[in-house]
Design a protein around this motif. Sequence first.
Motif, mmCIF file in Angstrom:
data_model
loop_
_atom_site.group_PDB
_atom_site.id
_atom_site.type_symbol
_atom_site.label_atom_id
_atom_site.label_comp_id
_atom_site.label_asym_id
_atom_site.label_seq_id
_atom_site.Cartn_x
_atom_site.Cartn_y
_atom_site.Cartn_z
ATOM 1 N N ALA A 59 49.818 47.521 59.518
ATOM 2 C CA ALA A 59 50.390 48.725 58.899
ATOM 3 C C ALA A 59 51.518 48.369 57.948
ATOM 4 O O ALA A 59 52.120 47.304 58.035
ATOM 5 C CB ALA A 59 50.923 49.666 59.978
ATOM 6 N N VAL A 60 51.795 49.306 57.049
ATOM 7 C CA VAL A 60 52.956 49.214 56.172
ATOM 8 C C VAL A 60 54.132 49.793 56.943
ATOM 9 O O VAL A 60 53.982 50.743 57.708
ATOM 10 C CB VAL A 60 52.722 50.009 54.865
ATOM 11 N N PHE A 61 55.312 49.214 56.736
ATOM 12 C CA PHE A 61 56.515 49.688 57.414
ATOM 13 C C PHE A 61 57.588 49.908 56.357
ATOM 14 O O PHE A 61 57.956 48.979 55.646
ATOM 15 C CB PHE A 61 56.977 48.651 58.449
ATOM 16 N N GLY A 62 58.073 51.132 56.222
ATOM 17 C CA GLY A 62 59.107 51.431 55.243
ATOM 18 C C GLY A 62 58.548 51.561 53.834
ATOM 19 O O GLY A 62 57.340 51.618 53.629
ATOM 20 N N VAL A 63 59.459 51.594 52.864
ATOM 21 C CA VAL A 63 59.056 51.820 51.472
ATOM 22 C C VAL A 63 59.283 50.609 50.569
ATOM 23 O O VAL A 63 58.994 50.656 49.380
ATOM 24 C CB VAL A 63 59.802 53.045 50.878
ATOM 25 N N ASN B 149 56.805 44.467 46.735
ATOM 26 C CA ASN B 149 58.066 45.210 46.758
ATOM 27 C C ASN B 149 57.931 46.715 46.879
ATOM 28 O O ASN B 149 58.911 47.433 46.699
ATOM 29 C CB ASN B 149 58.872 44.862 45.504
ATOM 30 N N SER B 150 56.734 47.198 47.171
ATOM 31 C CA SER B 150 56.578 48.649 47.337
ATOM 32 C C SER B 150 55.589 48.935 48.449
ATOM 33 O O SER B 150 54.775 48.083 48.827
ATOM 34 C CB SER B 150 56.093 49.296 46.034
ATOM 35 N N LYS B 151 55.669 50.157 48.921
ATOM 36 C CA LYS B 151 54.748 50.610 49.965
ATOM 37 C C LYS B 151 53.304 50.501 49.470
ATOM 38 O O LYS B 151 52.410 50.076 50.195
ATOM 39 C CB LYS B 151 55.101 52.061 50.322
ATOM 40 N N GLU B 152 53.077 50.859 48.219
ATOM 41 C CA GLU B 152 51.743 50.827 47.633
ATOM 42 C C GLU B 152 51.212 49.396 47.515
ATOM 43 O O GLU B 152 50.039 49.130 47.791
ATOM 44 C CB GLU B 152 51.731 51.504 46.254
ATOM 45 N N ALA B 153 52.068 48.470 47.101
ATOM 46 C CA ALA B 153 51.654 47.070 46.982
ATOM 47 C C ALA B 153 51.324 46.484 48.350
ATOM 48 O O ALA B 153 50.388 45.699 48.500
ATOM 49 C CB ALA B 153 52.748 46.248 46.304
ATOM 50 N N ALA B 154 52.077 46.872 49.362
ATOM 51 C CA ALA B 154 51.848 46.371 50.716
ATOM 52 C C ALA B 154 50.576 46.948 51.330
ATOM 53 O O ALA B 154 49.915 46.291 52.133
ATOM 54 C CB ALA B 154 53.049 46.690 51.601
ATOM 55 N N PHE C 297 47.262 45.085 51.848
ATOM 56 C CA PHE C 297 47.183 44.007 52.827
ATOM 57 C C PHE C 297 46.809 44.501 54.234
ATOM 58 O O PHE C 297 46.513 43.688 55.102
ATOM 59 C CB PHE C 297 48.521 43.251 52.908
ATOM 60 N N THR C 298 46.846 45.804 54.465
ATOM 61 C CA THR C 298 46.563 46.294 55.816
ATOM 62 C C THR C 298 45.132 45.986 56.220
ATOM 63 O O THR C 298 44.225 46.009 55.406
ATOM 64 C CB THR C 298 46.850 47.808 55.963
ATOM 65 N N ALA C 299 44.976 45.644 57.477
ATOM 66 C CA ALA C 299 43.708 45.271 58.118
ATOM 67 C C ALA C 299 43.192 43.904 57.669
ATOM 68 O O ALA C 299 42.061 43.548 57.957
ATOM 69 C CB ALA C 299 42.641 46.339 57.908
ATOM 70 N N LYS C 300 44.022 43.130 56.986
ATOM 71 C CA LYS C 300 43.604 41.792 56.553
ATOM 72 C C LYS C 300 43.974 40.760 57.623
ATOM 73 O O LYS C 300 45.073 40.781 58.174
ATOM 74 C CB LYS C 300 44.282 41.391 55.236
ATOM 75 N N PRO C 301 43.050 39.820 57.917
ATOM 76 C CA PRO C 301 43.346 38.753 58.878
ATOM 77 C C PRO C 301 44.429 37.813 58.350
ATOM 78 O O PRO C 301 44.514 37.576 57.142
ATOM 79 C CB PRO C 301 42.018 38.014 59.011
ATOM 80 N N VAL C 302 45.219 37.282 59.278
ATOM 81 C CA VAL C 302 46.299 36.356 58.922
ATOM 82 C C VAL C 302 46.070 35.035 59.643
ATOM 83 O O VAL C 302 45.726 34.999 60.826
ATOM 84 C CB VAL C 302 47.677 36.940 59.300
#
Length: 174
Positions: A12-16, A71-76, A79-84
């Motif tokens: 998940a994204v956290f913050g803005v 640097n933004s919520k949209e850019a982050a 990446f959600t649900a991507k394996p690390v």
Amino acid sequence: MKEYIHIGKLVAVFGVKGELILKHSLGKKSNLKEASAIFVEETKGSYIPYFLETAKAKDEEETFIKLEGVNSKEAAARFTAKPVWLLDADFRKLAGKDAPISLLGYEVITDEDENLGPIEEVIEQPHQVLLRVTLEGNEALIPLHAETLDKIDRVAQKVYVTLPDGLLDIYRGL
């Protein structure tokens, strides 16, 4: 090719400001300080390195991270649900000694003294752990719980198990 170890995924994204939550299987609180970089699998088999701007452990399973250049919520959000993944050397420094994932690479030995080969993947389930090995060219899943685990020899890197009758026959095609 470098050896990569799958440790979790970005959930998940956290913050803005572009922070993300990494859900991992390292088995201990970690701010990933020892990691030179994390590798995000944006497309299957493609490990893109990202350097951490900040990382703060939330608990034993989650870490808040900020990737350089995100640097933004949209850019982050992309990446959600991507394996690390981590490089093997970084993984060995970060994994908890008692975490199931730390068994990667250990040999599985049955009560009949048969070496089933190295553990290639650790799959954590709610009530047990499954160890993936390759047995005679086939993927085999070995259950690891109170009834099957005999002992773990961390010095020799071996996991000793007692398996139910006939389990290995399934994978051998007998």
